[in-house]
Design an enzyme around this catalytic site. Structure first.
Site, PDB file in Angstrom:
ATOM      1  N   TYR A  64     -15.880  33.337  34.730  1.00  0.00           N
ATOM      2  CA  TYR A  64     -15.770  33.637  35.964  1.00  0.00           C
ATOM      3  C   TYR A  64     -14.858  35.199  35.684  1.00  0.00           C
ATOM      4  O   TYR A  64     -16.052  36.065  35.997  1.00  0.00           O
ATOM      5  CB  TYR A  64     -15.875  32.347  37.321  1.00  0.00           C
ATOM      6  CG  TYR A  64     -15.345  33.649  38.012  1.00  0.00           C
ATOM      7  CD1 TYR A  64     -16.582  32.798  39.425  1.00  0.00           C
ATOM      8  CD2 TYR A  64     -14.471  34.276  38.611  1.00  0.00           C
ATOM      9  CE1 TYR A  64     -16.909  33.691  40.692  1.00  0.00           C
ATOM     10  CE2 TYR A  64     -15.147  34.667  39.572  1.00  0.00           C
ATOM     11  CZ  TYR A  64     -16.288  34.792  41.035  1.00  0.00           C
ATOM     12  OH  TYR A  64     -16.854  35.085  42.331  1.00  0.00           O
ATOM     13  N   PHE A  94     -35.076  59.096  42.392  1.00  0.00           N
ATOM     14  CA  PHE A  94     -36.520  58.018  42.923  1.00  0.00           C
ATOM     15  C   PHE A  94     -36.040  57.362  44.548  1.00  0.00           C
ATOM     16  O   PHE A  94     -35.075  57.454  44.887  1.00  0.00           O
ATOM     17  CB  PHE A  94     -35.794  57.396  41.899  1.00  0.00           C
ATOM     18  CG  PHE A  94     -36.423  56.203  41.426  1.00  0.00           C
ATOM     19  CD1 PHE A  94     -37.647  55.991  41.344  1.00  0.00           C
ATOM     20  CD2 PHE A  94     -36.173  54.724  41.606  1.00  0.00           C
ATOM     21  CE1 PHE A  94     -38.339  55.030  40.808  1.00  0.00           C
ATOM     22  CE2 PHE A  94     -36.986  53.847  42.066  1.00  0.00           C
ATOM     23  CZ  PHE A  94     -38.008  53.972  41.693  1.00  0.00           C
ATOM     24  N   ASP A  95     -37.331  56.096  44.407  1.00  0.00           N
ATOM     25  CA  ASP A  95     -37.642  56.542  45.970  1.00  0.00           C
ATOM     26  C   ASP A  95     -36.741  55.373  46.172  1.00  0.00           C
ATOM     27  O   ASP A  95     -35.655  56.075  47.627  1.00  0.00           O
ATOM     28  CB  ASP A  95     -38.852  55.663  45.943  1.00  0.00           C
ATOM     29  CG  ASP A  95     -39.178  54.238  44.886  1.00  0.00           C
ATOM     30  OD1 ASP A  95     -38.487  53.881  44.015  1.00  0.00           O
ATOM     31  OD2 ASP A  95     -40.265  53.722  45.371  1.00  0.00           O
ATOM     32  N   ASP A 118     -28.857  59.635  37.181  1.00  0.00           N
ATOM     33  CA  ASP A 118     -28.765  58.589  37.165  1.00  0.00           C
ATOM     34  C   ASP A 118     -29.893  58.412  35.950  1.00  0.00           C
ATOM     35  O   ASP A 118     -31.003  58.446  35.110  1.00  0.00           O
ATOM     36  CB  ASP A 118     -30.391  58.362  38.094  1.00  0.00           C
ATOM     37  CG  ASP A 118     -30.877  57.324  38.250  1.00  0.00           C
ATOM     38  OD1 ASP A 118     -31.060  56.865  37.149  1.00  0.00           O
ATOM     39  OD2 ASP A 118     -31.637  57.185  39.184  1.00  0.00           O
ATOM     40  N   ALA A 139     -30.841  55.749  34.139  1.00  0.00           N
ATOM     41  CA  ALA A 139     -32.534  55.133  33.161  1.00  0.00           C
ATOM     42  C   ALA A 139     -32.962  54.775  32.403  1.00  0.00           C
ATOM     43  O   ALA A 139     -32.608  54.059  31.052  1.00  0.00           O
ATOM     44  CB  ALA A 139     -32.642  54.496  34.074  1.00  0.00           C
ATOM     45  N   LYS A 156     -34.462  49.241  31.990  1.00  0.00           N
ATOM     46  CA  LYS A 156     -35.690  50.846  30.947  1.00  0.00           C
ATOM     47  C   LYS A 156     -34.846  50.824  30.222  1.00  0.00           C
ATOM     48  O   LYS A 156     -35.059  49.420  29.127  1.00  0.00           O
ATOM     49  CB  LYS A 156     -35.563  51.803  32.553  1.00  0.00           C
ATOM     50  CG  LYS A 156     -35.903  52.233  33.589  1.00  0.00           C
ATOM     51  CD  LYS A 156     -35.452  51.123  34.953  1.00  0.00           C
ATOM     52  CE  LYS A 156     -36.321  51.418  35.977  1.00  0.00           C
ATOM     53  NZ  LYS A 156     -35.092  50.703  37.521  1.00  0.00           N
ATOM     54  N   HIS A 215     -44.815  51.659  50.740  1.00  0.00           N
ATOM     55  CA  HIS A 215     -45.221  51.747  49.022  1.00  0.00           C
ATOM     56  C   HIS A 215     -45.979  49.906  49.068  1.00  0.00           C
ATOM     57  O   HIS A 215     -46.806  49.861  48.293  1.00  0.00           O
ATOM     58  CB  HIS A 215     -45.695  51.994  47.882  1.00  0.00           C
ATOM     59  CG  HIS A 215     -44.829  52.943  47.552  1.00  0.00           C
ATOM     60  ND1 HIS A 215     -43.331  53.047  48.630  1.00  0.00           N
ATOM     61  CD2 HIS A 215     -43.756  52.315  46.343  1.00  0.00           C
ATOM     62  CE1 HIS A 215     -42.233  52.925  47.683  1.00  0.00           C
ATOM     63  NE2 HIS A 215     -42.172  52.144  46.488  1.00  0.00           N
TER      64      HIS A 215
HETATM   65  N1  F0G Z   1     -33.037  55.202  38.807  1.00  0.00           N
HETATM   66  C1  F0G Z   1     -34.223  55.581  38.691  1.00  0.00           C
HETATM   67  C2  F0G Z   1     -34.887  56.910  37.488  1.00  0.00           C
HETATM   68  C3  F0G Z   1     -35.910  54.510  38.291  1.00  0.00           C
HETATM   69  O1  F0G Z   1     -36.779  55.207  37.922  1.00  0.00           O
HETATM   70  C4  F0G Z   1     -35.500  53.106  38.897  1.00  0.00           C
HETATM   71  C5  F0G Z   1     -36.258  52.368  39.051  1.00  0.00           C
HETATM   72  C6  F0G Z   1     -34.059  53.150  39.616  1.00  0.00           C
HETATM   73  C7  F0G Z   1     -33.340  53.715  39.390  1.00  0.00           C
HETATM   74  C8  F0G Z   1     -33.531  51.868  40.017  1.00  0.00           C
HETATM   75  O2  F0G Z   1     -33.722  50.805  39.410  1.00  0.00           O
HETATM   76  O3  F0G Z   1     -35.180  49.292  39.291  1.00  0.00           O
HETATM   77  O4  F0G Z   1     -33.063  48.654  38.834  1.00  0.00           O
HETATM   78  O5  F0G Z   1     -33.078  48.465  40.556  1.00  0.00           O
HETATM   79  N2  F0G Z   1     -37.674  52.730  38.895  1.00  0.00           N
HETATM   80  C9  F0G Z   1     -38.616  51.311  37.803  1.00  0.00           C
HETATM   81  C10 F0G Z   1     -40.273  52.245  38.633  1.00  0.00           C
HETATM   82  C11 F0G Z   1     -38.503  50.989  39.585  1.00  0.00           C
HETATM   83  O6  F0G Z   1     -41.496  51.623  38.541  1.00  0.00           O
HETATM   84  O7  F0G Z   1     -39.798  53.314  38.467  1.00  0.00           O
HETATM   85  P1  F0G Z   1     -33.392  49.855  39.995  1.00  0.00           P
END
Ligand code: F0G
Length: 475
Positions: A83, A135-136, A223, A225, A266, A448
């Site tokens: 843990y 990102f969205d 960010d 990723a 990613k 979406h």
């Molecule tokens: N930032 C970026 C640039 C991303 O592309 C994503 C996720 C996230 C943050 C959020 O990360 O999914 O681990 O919560 N992108 C995916 C996509 C979902 O299809 O581009 P997460």
């Protein structure tokens, strides 16, 4: 042999093949056209609502869909499920500290959990966050805290045919202008810039944005990723970086920032996970307290110990130049094939996906008739290929109407890509007959994912490929 992280000698004379062989396989669903039609109908024409068993080639996302290496599988077995203070956490923390240089490292269950916690502990209503493009989910979390997200992408990012090498950059002139009048809470640079075509951000831009922020005492976060894919493009495209190793390029980017959010789904090449890391002890303390409330104890943060071990291995594998060369070449090969098939794409190809310009392919549809959705649905109906709309459906004010075909890491081979190109060619040949879509039901945000749509009947004047018949003189 080149050492770890070094770039191997030029191998330009032969095909750049997958630098791995496959030792576990999974069958692919093959359906008839009639089966696909009924599956799409049952899903309200929303590709997110299709069962994966109805998808032949799944290019919906590169997130959490990669294939694990044998080393990662072994790491899963070695994971320590204590843990508190587990070995897996120590391994994870060591790798992230070495990668980023940031002392405070917090695992979370996926990237958006870090976004949500950061927004809760650091933003209040009316605050401003500036980005190259959020990102969205990042934007949604910022807005959920009552703050405002402002994207300042460079103008080339809005022109799909512009072949500038770093279309993911943030517009520094606009940032400088903004900083004379306003004080954002922080700036987030998304590397690579997913929502703007998966385009890389140059090291020069990261340095310029960092200098602007630090001159006025504002933190700059990454960010990150797709930090490894971004480092590869810097290595390949940016003067002065061709002799620097990929880990050193990645580190140079993190050195210019004050912290990072990172989805490990990613470039962590893992099925789940994410992290927040920072140099700021005060922010770290606030983040830690909020993490415990929602995700878990700070040494596992919503993950199993074995996930932490898997991510630690994946983050290092993603920096392998042979892997990155193959990855970038796969995406470029895919883009070249789609263009030959008659599909306009965002150029130059980005790191994780090809972005098809549905607006250009389907000029008979207005943006409100959702050309991106129309192309995505056509690719599915034609050959069971699932992509994702990135246009008016995802972002109601989007100016570009795109479909992203993302390549999962280490999953599909060249013949899978060739098949998708064949499907796209059949779709492109009858582009003029592809109908538009309208939204029938939608939720309050991130519409979406769950919107229900309907086909706009192609009989409406202006939709038919052939002009309406001229009125007869006899009336
Ligand atoms: N930032 C970026 C640039 C991303 O592309 C994503 C996720 C996230 C943050 C959020 O990360 O999914 O681990 O919560 N992108 C995916 C996509 C979902 O299809 O581009 P997460």
């Amino acid at each position: 042999m080149a050492g770890p992280g070094a770039v191997s000698p030029d191998l330009a004379w032969h095909t750049i093949f997958e630098p791995f062989r496959i030792k576990a396989v999974e069958p692919i669903p093959l359906l008839t056209r009639a089966q696909r039609e009924s599956a799409l109908e049952a899903a309200g024409h929303n590709l997110f609502k299709l069962p994966a068993t109805a998808v032949t080639i799944d290019l919906l996302t590169d997130s959490g869909t990669g294939a694990l290496s044998a080393t990662q599988q072994a790491a899963l077995l070695l994971g320590d499920e204590s843990y508190a203070g587990g070995r897996s956490f120590q391994q994870f923390e060591r790798v992230v500290q070495r990668l980023t240089g940031y002392p405070y490292v917090f695992p979370v269950h996926q990237g958006r959990a870090a976004e949500r916690i950061l927004a809760r502990v650091d933003l209040k209503p009316g605050d401003l966050v500036v980005s190259n493009t959020l990102f969205d989910t990042t934007r949604a979390n910022i807005e959920q805290a009552g703050a405002i997200g402002l994207d300042l992408p460079v103008s080339s990012s809005r022109v799909p045919s512009d072949r500038s090498p770093f279309k993911g950059d943030l517009n520094v002139d606009e940032l400088v202008r903004l900083l004379t009048a306003q004080r954002p809470k922080f700036v987030i640079l998304t590397i690579t810039n997913n929502a703007a075509g998966g385009q890389p951000v140059s090291m020069a831009n990261i340095a310029a944005v960092s200098a602007c922020c630090h001159a006025v005492g504002i933190p700059m976060l990454l960010d990150a990723a797709r930090f490894a894919e971004n480092a590869w493009f810097v290595h390949e495209r940016e003067p002065g970086w061709g002799d620097t190793s990929i880990p050193a390029i990645a580190r140079a980017a993190f050195d210019l920032a004050d912290g990072c959010l990172l989805s490990a789904k990613k470039d962590g090449i893992s099925h789940i996970g994410g992290l927040f890391a920072t140099r700021d002890p005060v922010l770290a303390e606030k983040f830690r307290n909020e993490l415990i409330l929602g995700e878990g104890f700070p040494t596992y943060g919503g993950l199993a110990g074995r996930d932490l071990s898997c991510i630690a291995v994946g983050l290092e594998e993603a920096l392998d130049p042979d892997y990155l060369r193959y990855r970038a070449r796969s995406v470029a090969y895919f883009a070249e094939g789609l263009q030959r098939a008659g599909i306009p794409v965002v150029e130059p190809p980005g790191g994780h996906a090809v972005f098809c310009d549905a607006g250009a392919l389907l000029p008979h549809l207005s943006p409100d008739e959702l050309p991106g959705q129309a192309l995505a649905a056509a690719l599915y109906l034609e050959g069971g290929v699932r992509g994702v709309e990135i246009g008016r459906l995802m972002f109601p004010h989007a100016s570009l109407q795109l479909v992203r075909l993302a390549l999962p890491r280490r999953v599909y081979t060249q013949s899978h890509v060739d098949y998708v190109i064949e499907v796209a060619e059949r779709v492109a040949r009858r582009a003029g007959d592809i109908p538009g879509y309208r939204i029938v039901e939608e939720p309050a945000f991130l519409r979406h994912f769950s919107a229900v749509m309907a086909v706009i009947p192609p009989t409406t004047p202006g939709h038919s490929a052939s002009p309406p018949p001229a009125p007869s003189p006899a009336g």
